[in-house]
Design an enzyme around this catalytic site. Structure first.
Site, PDB file in Angstrom:
ATOM      1  CG  ASP A 208     -16.133   2.715  15.846  1.00  0.00           C
ATOM      2  OD1 ASP A 208     -15.162   3.527  15.938  1.00  0.00           O
ATOM      3  OD2 ASP A 208     -16.498   1.931  16.766  1.00  0.00           O
TER       4      ASP A 208
HETATM    5  C1  GLC Z   1     -15.174   2.689  19.856  1.00  0.00           C
HETATM    6  C2  GLC Z   1     -14.277   3.349  19.117  1.00  0.00           C
HETATM    7  C3  GLC Z   1     -13.201   2.185  18.394  1.00  0.00           C
HETATM    8  C4  GLC Z   1     -13.416   0.959  19.482  1.00  0.00           C
HETATM    9  C5  GLC Z   1     -14.693   0.516  19.352  1.00  0.00           C
HETATM   10  C6  GLC Z   1     -15.045  -0.831  20.367  1.00  0.00           C
HETATM   11  O1  GLC Z   1     -16.301   3.554  19.738  1.00  0.00           O
HETATM   12  O2  GLC Z   1     -14.406   4.309  17.945  1.00  0.00           O
HETATM   13  O3  GLC Z   1     -12.103   2.818  18.400  1.00  0.00           O
HETATM   14  O4  GLC Z   1     -12.478   0.281  18.920  1.00  0.00           O
HETATM   15  O5  GLC Z   1     -15.754   1.513  19.964  1.00  0.00           O
HETATM   16  O6  GLC Z   1     -14.577  -0.403  21.502  1.00  0.00           O
END
Ligand code: GLC
Length: 719
Positions: free
Chosen positions: A267
């Site tokens: 993440d």
């Molecule tokens: C965010 C979220 C994740 C998302 C990623 C990209 O922090 O936790 O669900 O896909 O970043 O945007």
């Protein structure tokens, strides 16, 4: 660096098998180029052309539009030494441009085929705009509705959650990753992110391995079995080892037990955050922890880019570990067909995005996702030729909120509001009044009188309340589940006028609407329903569609009951009127609305339960059948729910668990026989030795229209 030229090298030969192409390419790559594939950045990082040309970028996300993605892709494919294409990612969570209901609403349809269709529409739109990878489905089980991300998932139950996870992966990916109009799925956030203490996003998670395996892992396993090409590791600390550095979950379970062959992306900077977690003293150590645990790609953390080469050169990380990660990434890129068709046809989008077919489908997804929570004395459906209808509330004429969290490329101006939907629905003679009454948040009561005055003259008042889209989704956690601001006072004031009241909830989580639940005769849970939400609400309120939704989450009476979920353990002192039992002294122990709850404009009768055979061996199956009859005066859907209870186990077992469900559409007076078969997969659980087993003993069978509305019971025995 010399740009790619000359005769076609082996890995470029599309007639060769993926494995051989990967090995050939891997063998040609420098360490720097390998690490480049493990790096993902949002939009256009500083000096991105140079980085891409140098082979230092494996993926970009939040770049949209075929022209835009093609422009960057040309640099990667035609100007870098090996011409490895980029993979473009985006959070396509519930639609790309044609935004349909939030995932929690889609789960309320209890219709995996519908979920699959919705995901396939999102995929086709995204694909036409150059996006080939979505960071979805979010499959985190959530038992704490204070957690804003409950909106993004399929609720509290592992079985329903697994069914939705499988359907969404199939919808996004189609039959083959290389198929046009499909995008690679990325189930997230692996794992147990929804178990955050206090329902506070990014917070600590402590769960037993048994709960991990029985509750939080099953939807991910279903997604992997459905062929998900990637997976996203979570932010949270998991029993002391953060999920993005947890080799037990990322390698032992995911790869060794389940055989997952895709790649894992972190993440957003969840690798870099290992320093903040305190399990890495430096970013280099964070990089080492993550890559050796099994995280293949670093999203926007710039840790792998800046630390891995040195770690390998110093021998702290083996180049074989890097090769394993790069091999998995390249394998997905080859399987997607990115090497053979790296560019997007720029003429696609105009035919696909927001086409009439998709907009109409989105209206149907919204209708089927809404849940009729209450309908006393048949207040609903309303007549279309009422003299005066007043539509009240901060969300009555609201557009942005209906997009819900993660609105992707959706625009508020595309949204049909509830007020518009009602105006579109009623007769020419009907006078539709409107009063905002109050804001979504804030304590101003100056609009209440105007709303009450209009209600005084109306035949019915439709009060539209709930949450803004920022009040759920990532970091959208609330310490209360009440209606925000003075919305409940608005509802009370309108009820005090004596006009019949219908309440419509537009929200991203279960809400403790205890007062309305007691005093408002009709309540429709419409969630954040997407761009056609207003029309869909009107379709249900005025009877053009008979509600079919069922709750995928428990509604607590108050936040003080949290966590409260249907598949709980019995304890040694289950709640009874006796003093010394497990309950609160100031609140009933039951939820406000239970898991699986949802009303229809018709009624159903259950009969003739048959369970055969009565005794089975641990590896055999039992058939459970029953009759369901529509005893009301109009056609409708019933979601027949089968719950089992393992009465005695080597470990404590939940008082009930959803094991099968079936939607059946019946005309008035029509009867049908519903059959379920359950076997070892449904009866197994994790025993004291952490093995999934079926144990001998008696099982209780419960069938009904919700986890509380049990109509028929029976049993069978495993010998
Ligand atoms: C965010 C979220 C994740 C998302 C990623 C990209 O922090 O936790 O669900 O896909 O970043 O945007």
């Amino acid at each position: 660096m010399k740009p790619f030229e000359g005769t076609k090298p082996f890995y470029r030969d599309s007639t060769q098998c993926v494995e051989s192409r990967v090995e050939d390419l891997l063998g040609r790559m420098t360490l720097e180029e390998k690490i480049g594939q493990m790096c993902q950045y949002t939009r256009y990082p500083e000096n991105y052309e140079e980085l891409v040309r140098a082979g230092k970028v494996g993926s970009l996300f939040n770049v949209t539009g075929a022209e835009q993605t093609n422009n960057v892709q040309r640099i990667a494919v035609e100007q870098s030494r090996l011409g490895i294409p980029l993979i473009f990612g985006l959070d396509v969570i519930h639609g790309y441009s044609t935004i349909y209901p939030i995932p929690l609403a889609i789960a309320s349809s209890w219709d995996p085929e519908m979920a699959k269709k919705a995901a396939s529409i999102a995929a086709a739109e995204a694909f036409s705009e150059g996006v080939c990878w979505t960071f979805a489905p979010m499959v985190d089980i959530a038992r704490d509705p204070r957690w804003g991300r409950v909106a993004e998932g399929a609720g509290e139950d592992p079985y329903l959650g697994s069914a939705m996870a499988r359907a969404l992966v199939e919808g996004y990916q189609g039959e083959d990753l290389a198929d046009p109009d499909t995008i690679v799925a990325c189930p997230k956030h692996y794992v147990a992110y929804g178990g955050a203490e206090g329902g506070r996003d990014y917070n600590t998670v402590e769960v037993s391995e048994r709960t991990l395996r029985d509750v939080y892992l099953p939807p991910f396993k279903a997604a992997v079995e459905a062929g998900a090409g990637t997976l996203m590791s979570a932010f949270n600390d998991l029993n002391g080892v953060p999920a993005s550095a947890n080799r037990f979950t990322l390698t032992t379970i995911l790869r060794e037990e389940w055989g997952f062959e895709g790649f894992v992306v972190s993440d957003w900077n969840s690798i870099g955050e290992l320093v903040s977690h305190g399990i890495a003293g430096t970013r280099a150590q964070a990089g080492k922890e993550a890559v050796e645990a099994g995280v293949d790609m670093d999203m926007e953390g710039n840790v792998y880019q800046t630390t891995l080469a040195r770690l390998v050169e110093e021998g702290a990380v083996s180049e074989e570990t890097v090769d394993d990660a790069v091999r998995r990434i390249l394998t997905i890129k080859f399987r997607m067909g990115l090497f053979d068709r790296p560019y997007t046809d720029t003429s696609l989008a105009t035919e696909v995005v927001q086409c009439k077919e998709y907009i109409e489908a989105t209206r149907d997804f919204a209708r089927r996702s809404m849940v009729l929570l209450k309908n006393e004395n048949g207040v609903l459906p309303l007549k279309k030729d009422l003299k005066i209808v007043v539509v009240i509330g901060p969300l009555a004429d609201e557009q942005d909120a209906l997009l819900g969290c993660w609105p992707c490329m959706g625009k508020p101006e595309d949204v049909v509001t509830v007020l518009e939907g009602i105006k579109n629905k009623v007769s020419e003679e009907t006078d539709v009044l409107h009063a905002k009454g109050c804001d979504i948040q804030g304590d101003s009561t100056e609009g209440l009188k105007d709303a009450a005055d209009k209600a005084e003259v109306a035949d019915v008042a439709i009060v539209v309340v709930g949450e803004s889209r920022e009040m759920s989704g990532e970091a959208g956690c609330r310490s209360t589940l009440d209606l925000p601001g003075v919305q409940e006072k608005l509802v009370r004031d309108i009820c005090d006028t004596g006009v019949p009241v219908v309440m419509v909830l537009l929200n991203g989580r279960p809400m403790s609407i205890s007062w309305p639940a007691e005093h408002v005769p009709a309540i429709l849970e419409a969630w954040h329903p997407g761009i056609q939400g207003g029309n869909a609400v009107a379709d249900l309120l005025f009877g053009d569609f008979n509600p079919v939704g069922r709750l995928p989450v428990t509604f607590p009476r108050t936040v003080g009951q949290v966590p409260i979920y249907y598949n709980h353990k019995n304890t040694g002192r289950p709640p009874t009127p006796l003093l010394y039992t497990s309950k609160y002294i100031d609140l009933p122990s039951t939820p406000l609305f239970p898991f699986g709850h949802g009303l229809s404009y018709t009624q159903f009768e259950y009969s003739n339960l048959k369970i055969s055979p009565q005794k089975i061996t641990p590896d055999s199956e039992v058939e459970i059948s029953l009759d369901v009859k529509n005893v009301g005066d109009r056609k409708g859907d019933e979601v027949v729910q089968l719950y089992l209870r393992d009465l005695v186990g080597s470990v404590t077992r939940p008082v009930k668990e959803l094991k099968r469900f079936k939607r059946t559409t019946l005309k008035s007076g029509e009867k049908t026989t519903v059959k379920f078969v359950v076997g070892p997969e449904q009866l197994a659980f994790v025993n004291r030795g952490m093995e999934r087993v079926v144990e001998p003993g008696a099982f209780e069978v419960m069938v009904g229209g919700s986890s509380e509305d049990i109509r028929l019971t029976g049993g069978f025995e495993v010998t």
